[in-house]
Design a protein around this motif. Structure first.
Motif, short mmCIF file in Angstrom:
data_model
loop_
_atom_site.label_atom_id
_atom_site.label_comp_id
_atom_site.label_asym_id
_atom_site.label_seq_id
_atom_site.Cartn_x
_atom_site.Cartn_y
_atom_site.Cartn_z
N GLY A 178 0.82 -1.21 0.00
CA GLY A 178 0.00 0.00 0.00
C GLY A 178 0.84 1.24 0.00
N GLU A 191 -3.35 5.05 2.00
CA GLU A 191 -4.12 4.03 2.70
C GLU A 191 -3.87 4.07 4.21
OE1 GLU A 191 -2.42 0.81 0.54
OE2 GLU A 191 -4.29 0.43 -0.51
N LYS A 192 -2.77 4.72 4.61
CA LYS A 192 -2.37 4.68 6.00
C LYS A 192 -2.84 5.89 6.78
CE LYS A 192 0.05 2.25 7.80
NZ LYS A 192 -0.37 1.16 8.70
N THR A 208 -7.57 -0.84 5.92
CA THR A 208 -6.93 -1.65 4.88
C THR A 208 -7.07 -3.12 5.26
OG1 THR A 208 -4.75 -1.48 5.96
CG2 THR A 208 -5.25 0.11 4.23
N GLU A 209 -7.19 -3.95 4.24
CA GLU A 209 -7.32 -5.39 4.48
C GLU A 209 -5.95 -6.03 4.54
OE1 GLU A 209 -9.96 -9.18 2.96
OE2 GLU A 209 -10.39 -7.14 2.30
N LYS A 261 -8.82 -6.77 9.13
CA LYS A 261 -8.67 -5.41 8.63
C LYS A 261 -7.98 -4.59 9.71
CE LYS A 261 -12.66 -5.31 5.53
NZ LYS A 261 -13.06 -6.71 5.66
N GLN A 321 -6.81 -0.46 11.08
CA GLN A 321 -7.10 0.96 11.02
C GLN A 321 -6.06 1.70 11.86
OE1 GLN A 321 -10.64 2.12 13.10
NE2 GLN A 321 -10.92 4.00 11.92
N GLU A 377 -11.91 0.95 1.48
CA GLU A 377 -11.73 -0.28 0.72
C GLU A 377 -12.96 -0.61 -0.12
OE1 GLU A 377 -11.56 -5.09 1.52
OE2 GLU A 377 -11.57 -3.68 3.21
#
Length: 232
Positions: free
Chosen positions: A39, A43-44, A50-51, A88, A90, A153
């Motif tokens: 990623g 995404e962070k 994120t998966e 997932k 977070q 996502e």
């Protein structure tokens, strides 16, 4: 075997990688078994989900066992961990992990969801939530509801389906929002997404079915159909 998720910059762009490293201390032996991009920095960001591509890695199995042990202690229960089905994560003040897993209760296989807050630098772990979601419902063929349908996502998956439909049908739909997401364990994951999109200014509701195999970077829209007209 160490499974390490790390951040590194590539030409100034922060990206996330996963490394798998085999270590034998007594031989002073270290070997990188796998190293891959998972990623970028977008995404962070705080609040983004994120998966995790390897939900059954030892790290996540240990986290789940920690949650099961805590639940057994608090509820005087006797659950036995079987396997992780989905993980997932977070970014918060630390990391929140949302884990769907199978465990046996009196010999009967059931599906649970747990939410675990981790701050590695403080050696801190806390089970924030633990709940039953089904009796063996996540086995191949079982369909379960996703608790956070509007996570980035699933919005991205819905946009992918809309773009695919526009391309195939020469249409001009514009994605608005996700209403509901269900998932099914197959060879990978099948997502059933109900979404809102505009068609020439009119809001309409659609259902799409998307097949995802994370390890192959594979996504395919299996079905896309209109189910409801909404207001302009």
């Amino acid at each position: 075997m160490y499974y390490i998720t790390l951040a590194a910059t590539d030409a100034g762009n922060k990206k996330e990688y996963e490394a798998k490293i085999w270590v034998k201390e007594w031989e002073d032996f270290k070997k990188v078994i796998d190293f891959k991009l998972v990623g970028n920095d977008s995404e962070k960001k705080l609040g983004g989900f994120t998966e995790v591509p390897f939900p059954n890695s030892p790290e996540f199995q240990d986290l789940t066992r920690f949650a099961v042990h805590q639940y057994n202690k608090d509820q005087n229960a006797h659950l036995e961990f079987v396997e992780n089905l989905n993980v997932k994560k977070q970014v918060v003040a630390g990391m929140l992990y949302y884990i769907t897993f199978a465990a046996t209760d009196g010999g009967k296989k059931k599906i649970y969801e747990t939410k675990i807050w981790v701050k590695v630098w403080e050696n801190f772990k806390k089970v924030v939530e633990f709940k039953l979601v089904g009796d063996d419902s996540a086995k191949p063929g079982g369909i379960i509801n996703v608790p956070f349908p509007n996570s980035p996502e699933f919005q991205d998956l819905a946009r992918f389906a809309v773009q695919d439909y526009n391309k195939k049908e020469n249409a001009h739909l514009e994605f608005v929002e996700v209403l509901n997401v269900k998932e099914q364990v197959v060879a990978g994951m099948m997502y059933y997404i109900t979404l809102v999109a505009t068609d020439d200014g009119y809001k309409k509701i659609y259902k799409t079915k998307i097949w995802v195999k994370e390890w192959e970077n594979f996504k395919e829209v299996q079905e896309f159909k209109q189910i409801v007209y909404a207001t302009k």
